[in-house]
Design a protein around this motif. Structure first.
Motif, PDB file in Angstrom:
ATOM      1  N   ILE A   7      -3.799  -1.947  -3.445  1.00 49.56           N
ATOM      2  CA  ILE A   7      -2.988  -1.707  -4.361  1.00 49.56           C
ATOM      3  C   ILE A   7      -4.163  -0.811  -5.772  1.00 49.56           C
ATOM      4  O   ILE A   7      -3.688   0.319  -5.432  1.00 49.56           O
ATOM      5  N   GLN A   8      -5.058  -1.319  -5.767  1.00 48.22           N
ATOM      6  CA  GLN A   8      -5.432  -0.736  -7.480  1.00 48.22           C
ATOM      7  C   GLN A   8      -6.251   0.387  -6.221  1.00 48.22           C
ATOM      8  O   GLN A   8      -6.549   1.674  -7.569  1.00 48.22           O
ATOM      9  N   GLN A   9      -7.153   0.210  -5.978  1.00 45.41           N
ATOM     10  CA  GLN A   9      -7.884   1.694  -4.812  1.00 45.41           C
ATOM     11  C   GLN A   9      -6.592   2.662  -4.212  1.00 45.41           C
ATOM     12  O   GLN A   9      -7.632   3.874  -4.438  1.00 45.41           O
ATOM     13  N   LEU A  10      -5.643   2.226  -3.782  1.00 42.03           N
ATOM     14  CA  LEU A  10      -4.390   3.173  -3.656  1.00 42.03           C
ATOM     15  C   LEU A  10      -4.017   4.258  -4.677  1.00 42.03           C
ATOM     16  O   LEU A  10      -4.152   5.102  -4.558  1.00 42.03           O
ATOM     17  N   TRP A  11      -3.834   2.946  -5.788  1.00 38.59           N
ATOM     18  CA  TRP A  11      -3.417   3.669  -6.926  1.00 38.59           C
ATOM     19  C   TRP A  11      -4.706   5.126  -7.715  1.00 38.59           C
ATOM     20  O   TRP A  11      -3.779   5.814  -7.686  1.00 38.59           O
ATOM     21  N   GLN A  12      -5.387   4.780  -7.571  1.00 36.78           N
ATOM     22  CA  GLN A  12      -6.366   5.482  -7.830  1.00 36.78           C
ATOM     23  C   GLN A  12      -6.664   6.701  -6.621  1.00 36.78           C
ATOM     24  O   GLN A  12      -6.665   8.429  -6.689  1.00 36.78           O
ATOM     25  N   TYR A  13      -6.917   6.451  -5.686  1.00 39.73           N
ATOM     26  CA  TYR A  13      -7.266   6.900  -4.712  1.00 39.73           C
ATOM     27  C   TYR A  13      -5.970   8.439  -4.619  1.00 39.73           C
ATOM     28  O   TYR A  13      -5.897   9.626  -4.666  1.00 39.73           O
ATOM     29  N   LEU A  14      -4.548   8.280  -4.530  1.00 39.77           N
ATOM     30  CA  LEU A  14      -3.372   8.951  -4.580  1.00 39.77           C
ATOM     31  C   LEU A  14      -3.449   9.973  -6.100  1.00 39.77           C
ATOM     32  O   LEU A  14      -2.351  10.031  -6.533  1.00 39.77           O
ATOM     33  N   LYS A  15      -3.944   9.465  -7.098  1.00 39.22           N
ATOM     34  CA  LYS A  15      -3.805  10.057  -8.537  1.00 39.22           C
ATOM     35  C   LYS A  15      -2.660   9.782  -8.615  1.00 39.22           C
ATOM     36  O   LYS A  15      -2.087  10.519  -9.143  1.00 39.22           O
ATOM     37  N   ILE A  16      -1.989   8.211  -8.802  1.00 37.88           N
ATOM     38  CA  ILE A  16      -0.501   8.017  -9.176  1.00 37.88           C
ATOM     39  C   ILE A  16      -0.668   8.375 -10.640  1.00 37.88           C
ATOM     40  O   ILE A  16      -1.925   7.742 -11.665  1.00 37.88           O
ATOM     41  N   GLN A  17       0.122   8.575 -11.446  1.00 33.61           N
ATOM     42  CA  GLN A  17       0.003   9.272 -13.216  1.00 33.61           C
ATOM     43  C   GLN A  17       0.699   7.714 -13.581  1.00 33.61           C
ATOM     44  O   GLN A  17       1.258   7.165 -12.926  1.00 33.61           O
ATOM     45  N   ASP A  18       0.305   7.990 -14.514  1.00 33.52           N
ATOM     46  CA  ASP A  18       0.891   6.309 -15.246  1.00 33.52           C
ATOM     47  C   ASP A  18       2.207   6.432 -16.489  1.00 33.52           C
ATOM     48  O   ASP A  18       2.682   4.931 -15.527  1.00 33.52           O
ATOM     49  N   ASP A  19       2.927   7.711 -15.844  1.00 30.19           N
ATOM     50  CA  ASP A  19       4.934   7.820 -15.967  1.00 30.19           C
ATOM     51  C   ASP A  19       5.251   7.108 -14.249  1.00 30.19           C
ATOM     52  O   ASP A  19       6.645   7.192 -14.595  1.00 30.19           O
ATOM     53  N   GLU A  20       4.293   6.920 -13.733  1.00 23.71           N
ATOM     54  CA  GLU A  20       5.068   6.477 -11.936  1.00 23.71           C
ATOM     55  C   GLU A  20       4.731   5.685 -11.246  1.00 23.71           C
ATOM     56  O   GLU A  20       3.586   4.610 -12.132  1.00 23.71           O
ATOM     57  N   VAL A  21       5.866   5.290 -10.643  1.00 24.95           N
ATOM     58  CA  VAL A  21       5.406   3.991  -9.942  1.00 24.95           C
ATOM     59  C   VAL A  21       4.760   3.837  -8.948  1.00 24.95           C
ATOM     60  O   VAL A  21       5.397   4.892  -7.593  1.00 24.95           O
ATOM     61  N   LEU A  22       4.456   3.137  -7.819  1.00 21.68           N
ATOM     62  CA  LEU A  22       4.038   3.303  -6.259  1.00 21.68           C
ATOM     63  C   LEU A  22       4.272   2.352  -5.443  1.00 21.68           C
ATOM     64  O   LEU A  22       4.448   0.984  -6.297  1.00 21.68           O
ATOM     65  N   ILE A  23       5.206   1.981  -4.490  1.00 19.31           N
ATOM     66  CA  ILE A  23       4.832   1.287  -3.583  1.00 19.31           C
ATOM     67  C   ILE A  23       5.329   1.642  -2.484  1.00 19.31           C
ATOM     68  O   ILE A  23       4.728   2.103  -1.998  1.00 19.31           O
ATOM     69  N   VAL A  24       4.754   0.503  -2.173  1.00 19.95           N
ATOM     70  CA  VAL A  24       4.144   0.024  -0.712  1.00 19.95           C
ATOM     71  C   VAL A  24       4.929  -0.884   0.162  1.00 19.95           C
ATOM     72  O   VAL A  24       5.138  -1.804  -0.434  1.00 19.95           O
ATOM     73  N   GLN A  25       5.044  -0.455   1.200  1.00 19.94           N
ATOM     74  CA  GLN A  25       6.039  -1.199   2.039  1.00 19.94           C
ATOM     75  C   GLN A  25       4.886  -1.741   3.002  1.00 19.94           C
ATOM     76  O   GLN A  25       3.874  -1.655   2.616  1.00 19.94           O
ATOM     77  N   PHE A  26       5.660  -3.321   3.258  1.00 22.47           N
ATOM     78  CA  PHE A  26       4.299  -4.187   3.717  1.00 22.47           C
ATOM     79  C   PHE A  26       5.384  -4.977   4.446  1.00 22.47           C
ATOM     80  O   PHE A  26       6.561  -6.296   4.277  1.00 22.47           O
ATOM     81  N   TYR A  27       5.174  -6.232   6.023  1.00 22.95           N
ATOM     82  CA  TYR A  27       5.193  -6.976   6.283  1.00 22.95           C
ATOM     83  C   TYR A  27       4.799  -8.376   5.987  1.00 22.95           C
ATOM     84  O   TYR A  27       3.411  -7.989   5.503  1.00 22.95           O
ATOM     85  N   ASN A  28       5.648  -8.908   5.538  1.00 27.21           N
ATOM     86  CA  ASN A  28       5.695 -10.640   4.942  1.00 27.21           C
ATOM     87  C   ASN A  28       5.185 -11.124   6.387  1.00 27.21           C
ATOM     88  O   ASN A  28       6.353 -11.689   6.033  1.00 27.21           O
ATOM     89  N   HIS A  29       4.376 -11.724   6.646  1.00 29.45           N
ATOM     90  CA  HIS A  29       3.919 -12.524   8.521  1.00 29.45           C
ATOM     91  C   HIS A  29       4.524 -14.119   7.654  1.00 29.45           C
ATOM     92  O   HIS A  29       5.237 -14.263   7.961  1.00 29.45           O
ATOM     93  N   ALA A  30       4.493 -14.373   6.507  1.00 29.05           N
ATOM     94  CA  ALA A  30       4.916 -15.698   6.114  1.00 29.05           C
ATOM     95  C   ALA A  30       6.513 -15.875   6.061  1.00 29.05           C
ATOM     96  O   ALA A  30       7.684 -17.221   6.470  1.00 29.05           O
ATOM     97  N   ASN A  31       7.629 -14.915   5.551  1.00 30.84           N
ATOM     98  CA  ASN A  31       8.919 -14.922   5.425  1.00 30.84           C
ATOM     99  C   ASN A  31       9.171 -13.991   6.598  1.00 30.84           C
ATOM    100  O   ASN A  31      10.777 -13.864   7.208  1.00 30.84           O
ATOM    101  N   GLY A  32       8.760 -13.486   7.854  1.00 31.08           N
ATOM    102  CA  GLY A  32       9.472 -12.686   8.307  1.00 31.08           C
ATOM    103  C   GLY A  32       9.723 -11.405   8.130  1.00 31.08           C
ATOM    104  O   GLY A  32      10.745 -10.945   9.416  1.00 31.08           O
ATOM    105  N   TYR A  33       9.545 -10.798   7.340  1.00 30.73           N
ATOM    106  CA  TYR A  33      10.848  -9.475   6.948  1.00 30.73           C
ATOM    107  C   TYR A  33       9.540  -8.564   6.196  1.00 30.73           C
ATOM    108  O   TYR A  33       9.082  -8.993   5.410  1.00 30.73           O
TER     109      TYR A  33
END
Length: 91
Positions: A7-33
């Motif tokens: 997430i930290q690498q992605l934040w830097q790579y995408l040049k997310i601004q301090d006043d923005e939120v980065l949202i990443v969707q991921f599949y949680n295998h333990a929960n199944g969704y």
């Protein structure tokens, strides 16, 4: 590779601004969704929390939603090193 580091690498790579939120969707295998990692800059440090559903109305900042699928069709946290390799391969 641990999710926080990715997430930290992605934040830097995408040049997310301090006043923005980065949202990443991921599949949680333990929960199944799918879940969402919401990361924002709080007092100079990235803070990430998991939300079960994407409620746009609860996000009071500009945001960037990132989605990537793996070969099985599940959402994953993108790997910046892989993105860079893919960019070089595309040229």
């Amino acid at each position: 590779m641990d999710a926080t580091f990715k997430i930290q690498q992605l934040w830097q790579y995408l040049k997310i601004q301090d006043d923005e939120v980065l949202i990443v969707q991921f599949y949680n295998h333990a929960n199944g969704y799918d879940e969402f990692l919401a990361t924002e800059n709080v007092n100079g440090k990235l803070k990430t929390h998991i939300i079960n559903s994407l409620q746009i109305s609860n996000i009071n900042k500009s945001f960037r939603l990132i989605q990537q699928l793996d070969s099985s069709g599940k959402h994953i946290i993108p790997d910046v090193d892989q993105i860079k390799r893919d960019e070089r391969a595309d040229y």
